[in-house]
Design a protein around this motif. Structure first.
Motif, PDB file in Angstrom:
ATOM      1  N   GLU A 271       0.834  -1.189   0.000  1.00  0.00           N
ATOM      2  CA  GLU A 271       0.000   0.000   0.000  1.00  0.00           C
ATOM      3  C   GLU A 271       0.872   1.243   0.000  1.00  0.00           C
ATOM      4  O   GLU A 271       1.898   1.308   0.676  1.00  0.00           O
ATOM      5  N   GLY A 272       0.471   2.227  -0.798  1.00  0.00           N
ATOM      6  CA  GLY A 272       1.179   3.495  -0.858  1.00  0.00           C
ATOM      7  C   GLY A 272       0.235   4.650  -0.594  1.00  0.00           C
ATOM      8  O   GLY A 272      -0.968   4.464  -0.401  1.00  0.00           O
ATOM      9  N   TYR A 273       0.781   5.848  -0.610  1.00  0.00           N
ATOM     10  CA  TYR A 273      -0.020   7.033  -0.297  1.00  0.00           C
ATOM     11  C   TYR A 273       0.525   8.245  -1.038  1.00  0.00           C
ATOM     12  O   TYR A 273       1.736   8.422  -1.188  1.00  0.00           O
ATOM     13  N   GLY A 274      -0.386   9.046  -1.484  1.00  0.00           N
ATOM     14  CA  GLY A 274      -0.035  10.305  -2.110  1.00  0.00           C
ATOM     15  C   GLY A 274      -1.302  10.991  -2.576  1.00  0.00           C
ATOM     16  O   GLY A 274      -2.410  10.474  -2.404  1.00  0.00           O
ATOM     17  N   LEU A 275      -1.171  12.131  -3.169  1.00  0.00           N
ATOM     18  CA  LEU A 275      -2.304  12.881  -3.683  1.00  0.00           C
ATOM     19  C   LEU A 275      -1.940  13.405  -5.067  1.00  0.00           C
ATOM     20  O   LEU A 275      -0.767  13.399  -5.454  1.00  0.00           O
ATOM     21  N   THR A 276      -2.935  13.869  -5.789  1.00  0.00           N
ATOM     22  CA  THR A 276      -2.638  14.527  -7.056  1.00  0.00           C
ATOM     23  C   THR A 276      -1.622  15.639  -6.826  1.00  0.00           C
ATOM     24  O   THR A 276      -0.683  15.826  -7.605  1.00  0.00           O
ATOM     25  N   GLU A 277      -1.776  16.354  -5.725  1.00  0.00           N
ATOM     26  CA  GLU A 277      -0.900  17.494  -5.423  1.00  0.00           C
ATOM     27  C   GLU A 277       0.538  17.098  -5.122  1.00  0.00           C
ATOM     28  O   GLU A 277       1.428  17.944  -5.070  1.00  0.00           O
ATOM     29  N   THR A 278       0.791  15.792  -4.895  1.00  0.00           N
ATOM     30  CA  THR A 278       2.159  15.322  -4.663  1.00  0.00           C
ATOM     31  C   THR A 278       2.653  14.480  -5.833  1.00  0.00           C
ATOM     32  O   THR A 278       3.533  13.634  -5.663  1.00  0.00           O
ATOM     33  N   SER A 279       2.101  14.712  -7.018  1.00  0.00           N
ATOM     34  CA  SER A 279       2.449  13.914  -8.211  1.00  0.00           C
ATOM     35  C   SER A 279       2.244  12.430  -7.926  1.00  0.00           C
ATOM     36  O   SER A 279       3.030  11.583  -8.363  1.00  0.00           O
TER      37      SER A 279
END
Length: 617
Positions: A390-398
């Motif tokens: 599992e990973g994590y990020g947002l559109t705002e963090t590419s």
């Protein structure tokens, strides 16, 4: 206190990355010219393959075609299409021409699409088919900046009587070939002129309310994302990825740049109903996916065995227990006893090999992102020999900011920070991030940019989380989704909802509500495929979905699962009442985003009467 996890070798790879996505692509073409780059099916389900060299030639012609149509540096070119090879070729060509890609989901309505194209100032649109062309023709008067539409499969000669406004993919290539004959180095010059901070992609967040916001993402952010996957070392050029994720979503783009950095081959087909069939044909070694895919697979596997019952079900349940015991032992880092090893080997032979075969039999791991994954489901698959990172990020963090690795993972967390990414927890529990992958702001929204981009380069994610002593991050909920009961207790609804999906194999969605109420209630929807299987084993075959899910037998089944859920929760978190909706939530209904995330406010507004009915007593 902030945390970052990286070795000197990893940081060296990241620091020496390409200056642009286009440069990264052509470096890969040069390094791997004769190796396979992409494979994709035709309309007869026959798969075709392209080398990096062949891809490079086509992308260069397409890029030159865009230049011939007048596209200049950082101008926007949109893609309105599902995931397919042409999407990727178009995106690479846009960046090679020095321009920036505006992504548009094919499911986007005509009004929202017109807003995105107008707000972004997109000058050319790649449109997948006649359906996408129709939306553009309907809104042409609102799109004065769009000078040309390039279609992959649609009609070009008389689309809405618009003449040569709509041209074909092959026609764009031909325009490029003609320009390259006159100016053979035109694309080389464009690529050389791209600066790391130039705009590469404009992604409009699907949003839960109001107009979508355009997130400005630079070449530097994407090359950083690709370089971190190379630096991570757990994917190599001999891997084969299966890619179905929406390329309009940042998760798809980070897999694209990771492929450019590492050099592995990619099989592409965005048709979600074909995922299982394609996995059996492609036999990939890894795949990125949204949690809903794993939830559906889990529900279908468990449902099929429960339908058969008898000895098979007993063996399956025994193997399931052994798998979970083995998974927990692995996670603890302690030696696994010879007895557990032997039991797991038997369980693997009888049950787990069949689970892995459903995914093609060669998967080394999956990467899960875009929404929270139930720890119970992750543990179930881990016990079966299928590791979900599992990973994590947002559109705002590419897209990527944290991810678990095959040699460093903790189920229930989203892993360690990408090498070169800094993270810290604010006083109110919000996760703050810093690094080259952070957006350059929201397009035409200076005020909202200022509120998200804090001092010293930190980005406020809007997520609540905890970082442990080893740097692993656990996300507990979206800051805006947390609510407080009338008794003063804070509730994290996504944790409860994710736990339920690990308990109930029939579940599709759960939406927990209880803001300023004295107890929590839930709306529940069931997976249509799992429901059909359940009906076969309960004498209801042939009945409609709504009849089945509203039956007393189904309510009793779900009630037992809710009781099991409640046994895992604090008293104030438990679900006192629930309603089973007579249909599932869908992207088309506007209740899920195209990346299959829940639009909580939309659902609560749509079913306000049902929720109020659960509190009527």
């Amino acid at each position: 206190m902030s945390v970052t996890v990286a070795t000197p070798e990893q940081l060296e790879i990241i620091e020496n990355r390409s200056q642009s996505v286009a440069r990264m692509f052509y470096d890969r073409v040069e390094a791997s010219r004769n190796r396979e780059a992409y494979r994709f099916p035709d309309e007869d389900e026959v798969w075709h393959s392209l080398t990096w060299g062949e891809t490079g030639e086509q992308v260069t012609k397409l890029a030159a075609g865009l230049v011939a149509l007048g596209i200049e540096a950082e101008e926007r070119v949109a893609i309105a299409s599902g995931t397919r090879y042409e999407w990727i070729a178009a995106d690479l060509a846009i960046n090679a021409a020095g321009a920036a890609t505006t992504t548009v989901y094919p499911s986007t309505g005509a009004d929202d699409e017109a807003y995105i194209l107008a707000d972004s100032g997109s000058r050319i649109v790649f449109a997948e088919d006649d359906e996408q062309i129709k939306k553009l023709v309907e809104k042409r008067s609102e799109l004065p900046d769009v000078v040309k539409v390039v279609t992959f499969d649609g009609q070009t000669d008389s689309a809405g009587g618009e003449g040569d406004w709509v041209i074909g993919f092959g026609e764009l290539e031909q325009l490029g070939a003609e320009l390259l004959e006159k100016q053979p180095d035109v694309i080389e010059q464009r690529v050389a002129a791209i600066k790391p901070d130039d705009l590469a992609t404009l992604i409009y967040t699907s949003g839960t309310t109001g107009r979508p916001k355009g997130v400005r993402l630079s070449h530097d952010g994407w090359t950083f994302e690709g370089a971190t996957l190379l630096a991570g070392g757990f994917i190599n050029e001999d891997d084969l990825e299966f890619r179905w994720l929406p390329m309009a979503h940042s998760f798809g783009k980070v897999l694209l740049t990771g492929q450019l950095a590492v050099g592995f081959a990619c099989a592409i087909d965005g048709r979600v109903p074909k995922i299982v069939d394609n996995l059996a044909v492609v036999k990939p070694t890894f795949m990125g996916a949204a949690p809903r895919i794993f939830e559906k697979a889990y529900g279908r596997i468990v449902g099929m065995v429960e339908e058969e019952g008898g000895a098979k079900l007993k063996i399956f349940r025994w193997a399931e227990g052994v798998g979970r015991e083995w998974s927990r032992a692995q996670q603890s880092g302690k030696p696994i006893s010879p007895i557990l090893k032997a039991k797991h080997a038997v369980a693997d032979k009888l049950v787990f090999t069949k689970v892995r075969d459903r995914f093609g039999g060669r998967v080394r791991f999956f990467i899960s992102g875009a929404a929270a994954l139930s720890r119970d489901i992750a543990e179930w698959f881990h016990g079966a020999g299928v590791l979900i990172l599992e990973g994590y990020g947002l559109t705002e963090t590419s897209a990527g900011a944290f991810v678990n690795r095959p040699d460093a993972y903790k189920l229930g967390t989203v892993g360690l920070p990408f090498p070169g990414t800094e993270a810290k927890i604010a006083e109110d529990g919000e996760v703050l991030l810093k690094g080259p992958n952070i957006m350059r702001g929201y397009h035409n929204l200076e005020g909202e940019s200022a509120s998200a981009l804090l001092e010293d380069g930190w980005f406020a994610t809007g997520d609540i989380g905890e970082i442990d002593s080893e740097g692993f991050l656990r996300i507990t909920d979206r800051k805006k989704d947390l609510f407080k009961t009338s008794g003063g207790k804070y509730i994290a609804p996504s944790y409860i909802e994710g736990t339920f999906k690990g308990v109930c194999p029939l579940a599709s969605q759960m939406v927990v509500h209880g803001n300023e109420k004295n107890y929590c209630v839930a709306l529940i929807t069931l997976d249509p495929d799992a429901v059909a299987g359940w009906a076969e084993g309960h004498g209801m075959a042939g009945k409609s979905y709504s009849e089945i899910v509203s039956s007393d037998a189904m309510r009793e089944t779900i009630s037992q699962d809710v009781d099991e859920l409640n046994s895992k929760l604090n008293r104030w978190e438990t679900i006192k009442k629930f309603a089973i909706l007579d249909h599932d939530l869908t992207v088309e209904s506007g209740e899920l985003t195209p990346s299959l995330k829940l639009k909580r406010k939309v659902v609560e507004d749509n079913y306000r009467d049902v929720i109020e009915g659960l509190y009527a007593d």
